[in-house]
Scaffold this motif. Structure first.
Motif, short mmCIF file in Angstrom:
data_model
loop_
_atom_site.label_atom_id
_atom_site.label_comp_id
_atom_site.label_asym_id
_atom_site.label_seq_id
_atom_site.Cartn_x
_atom_site.Cartn_y
_atom_site.Cartn_z
N ALA A 184 27.93 47.86 43.37
CA ALA A 184 28.86 47.40 42.35
C ALA A 184 28.23 46.20 41.65
O ALA A 184 27.44 45.46 42.26
CB ALA A 184 30.20 47.00 42.96
N THR A 185 28.57 46.01 40.40
CA THR A 185 28.09 44.86 39.64
C THR A 185 29.28 43.95 39.34
O THR A 185 30.33 44.42 38.89
CB THR A 185 27.44 45.32 38.32
OG1 THR A 185 26.35 46.19 38.65
CG2 THR A 185 26.90 44.13 37.53
N VAL A 186 29.09 42.66 39.61
CA VAL A 186 30.13 41.67 39.32
C VAL A 186 29.51 40.53 38.53
O VAL A 186 28.31 40.28 38.63
CB VAL A 186 30.81 41.14 40.62
CG1 VAL A 186 31.50 42.28 41.36
CG2 VAL A 186 29.84 40.43 41.52
N THR A 187 30.34 39.83 37.78
CA THR A 187 29.87 38.71 36.97
C THR A 187 30.69 37.47 37.31
O THR A 187 31.92 37.55 37.41
CB THR A 187 30.02 39.03 35.47
OG1 THR A 187 29.27 40.23 35.19
CG2 THR A 187 29.49 37.90 34.61
N LEU A 188 29.99 36.35 37.49
CA LEU A 188 30.64 35.07 37.78
C LEU A 188 30.10 34.01 36.84
O LEU A 188 28.95 34.07 36.42
CB LEU A 188 30.35 34.62 39.22
CG LEU A 188 30.86 35.50 40.36
CD1 LEU A 188 30.34 34.97 41.68
CD2 LEU A 188 32.37 35.54 40.36
N THR A 189 30.94 33.03 36.54
CA THR A 189 30.48 31.85 35.82
C THR A 189 30.35 30.71 36.84
O THR A 189 30.75 30.85 38.00
CB THR A 189 31.46 31.46 34.70
OG1 THR A 189 32.74 31.21 35.26
CG2 THR A 189 31.55 32.55 33.65
N GLY A 190 29.81 29.58 36.40
CA GLY A 190 29.59 28.45 37.29
C GLY A 190 30.87 28.00 37.98
O GLY A 190 31.90 27.85 37.34
N GLY A 191 30.81 27.83 39.29
CA GLY A 191 31.94 27.35 40.06
C GLY A 191 32.92 28.44 40.48
O GLY A 191 33.88 28.16 41.19
N GLU A 192 32.68 29.69 40.09
CA GLU A 192 33.61 30.76 40.43
C GLU A 192 33.28 31.39 41.78
O GLU A 192 32.14 31.37 42.24
CB GLU A 192 33.59 31.88 39.39
CG GLU A 192 34.41 31.58 38.16
CD GLU A 192 34.61 32.82 37.32
OE1 GLU A 192 35.75 33.01 36.86
OE2 GLU A 192 33.66 33.59 37.09
N THR A 193 34.32 32.01 42.38
CA THR A 193 34.16 32.84 43.56
C THR A 193 34.84 34.17 43.29
O THR A 193 35.79 34.25 42.51
CB THR A 193 34.79 32.22 44.83
OG1 THR A 193 36.18 32.06 44.62
CG2 THR A 193 34.14 30.88 45.17
N GLN A 198 40.23 45.91 46.18
CA GLN A 198 40.94 44.80 45.56
C GLN A 198 40.07 43.54 45.73
O GLN A 198 39.34 43.40 46.72
CB GLN A 198 42.30 44.57 46.23
CG GLN A 198 43.27 45.72 45.99
CD GLN A 198 43.58 45.89 44.51
OE1 GLN A 198 43.89 44.95 43.80
NE2 GLN A 198 43.48 47.13 44.03
N ALA A 199 40.17 42.62 44.78
CA ALA A 199 39.37 41.39 44.83
C ALA A 199 40.19 40.24 44.26
O ALA A 199 41.10 40.44 43.45
CB ALA A 199 38.07 41.56 44.05
N LEU A 200 39.84 39.04 44.70
CA LEU A 200 40.47 37.82 44.19
C LEU A 200 39.41 36.94 43.54
O LEU A 200 38.40 36.61 44.17
CB LEU A 200 41.14 37.04 45.32
CG LEU A 200 42.28 37.73 46.05
CD1 LEU A 200 42.76 36.86 47.21
CD2 LEU A 200 43.42 38.03 45.09
N ALA A 235 43.97 38.58 40.74
CA ALA A 235 43.67 39.90 41.31
C ALA A 235 42.90 40.76 40.31
O ALA A 235 43.17 40.74 39.11
CB ALA A 235 44.95 40.58 41.73
N GLU A 236 41.93 41.50 40.83
CA GLU A 236 41.18 42.47 40.04
C GLU A 236 40.62 43.51 40.99
O GLU A 236 40.88 43.46 42.19
CB GLU A 236 40.06 41.80 39.23
CG GLU A 236 39.05 41.04 40.06
CD GLU A 236 38.08 40.25 39.18
OE1 GLU A 236 36.95 40.74 38.98
OE2 GLU A 236 38.47 39.16 38.71
N THR A 237 39.87 44.46 40.48
CA THR A 237 39.27 45.48 41.34
C THR A 237 37.76 45.49 41.15
O THR A 237 37.24 45.10 40.10
CB THR A 237 39.83 46.88 41.03
OG1 THR A 237 39.56 47.21 39.67
CG2 THR A 237 41.32 46.95 41.31
N VAL A 238 37.06 45.96 42.19
CA VAL A 238 35.61 46.13 42.16
C VAL A 238 35.34 47.54 42.67
O VAL A 238 35.75 47.89 43.78
CB VAL A 238 34.90 45.09 43.05
CG1 VAL A 238 33.40 45.34 43.08
CG2 VAL A 238 35.21 43.68 42.58
N THR A 239 34.65 48.35 41.87
CA THR A 239 34.39 49.74 42.23
C THR A 239 32.93 49.92 42.64
O THR A 239 32.02 49.53 41.90
CB THR A 239 34.73 50.68 41.05
OG1 THR A 239 36.13 50.51 40.74
CG2 THR A 239 34.47 52.13 41.41
#
Length: 188
Positions: free
Chosen positions: A115-124, A97-99, A105-109
């Motif tokens: 795992a690959t995740v994507t963020l935009t500027g200012g995100e955590t 689980q991820a925030l 809420a979302e999931t990361v596998t």
């Protein structure tokens, strides 16, 4: 047995020896402390108690994207590869689980520890319930054509702490500058 359950066995003959064993859950991240697991049933007095305490500690990993410079765009996306590993054989490959930004809420596998995740500027993005003492590495995958420069990557490797968050912060900078063109004519 489940958490806080007890099992009492009656009418065991006095002086009988006993051994109580619990299946190991070490590969699921549990550490077991046990007491009274072997002994002899007394003829009088209090009955022996075999106690098993299973402990599983976890923490989380926060990946943060910070943008700087005079031409950064908060809507630009940045891709990260997160790698988890353990030396004790505990499998890190699962869906966590991820925030996002502390709420969504979302999931990361993780597959093959990655795992690959994507963020935009200012995100955590905070990946929750990672077994403590798990090693992690976070790498930003900047495309070659990107006009952003990675100017800081702090906490990009480390160990997940107990009941706390490890944090990997990546700062990218993008600047653009103007060019003044001036033409001067001279002569007759």
């Amino acid at each position: 047995l489940t958490h806080d359950q007890r099992l009492v066995i009656y009418e065991i003959p006095a002086t009988a020896s006993y051994i109580v064993r619990e299946t190991s859950y070490a590969l699921e991240g549990y550490q077991t402390e046990q007491s009274g697991e072997t002994g002899t049933i007394p003829a009088t007095g209090s009955m022996p108690v075999a106690t098993f305490t299973n402990t599983r500690n976890s923490g989380s990993l926060i990946v943060e994207k910070v943008l700087a410079g005079n031409a950064s765009n908060e809507d630009d996306s940045f891709e990260f590869t997160v790698t988890l590993s353990r030396t004790d054989g505990v499998d890190v490959n699962k869906t966590y689980q991820a925030l996002r930004n502390g709420t969504e809420a979302e999931t990361v596998t993780f597959t093959g520890g990655k795992a690959t995740v994507t963020l935009t500027g200012g995100e955590t993005l905070e990946i929750l319930d990672i077994l403590s003492e798990t090693a992690y590495t976070v790498e930003e995958e900047l495309p070659e054509y990107s006009d952003y420069d990675l100017i800081d990557a702090s906490g990009d490797t480390g160990i997940i702490p107990i009941d706390e968050s490890a944090q990997a912060t990546f700062t990218n900078e993008r600047n653009v500058y103007g060019l003044d063109v001036e033409k001067t004519l001279s002569g007759n």
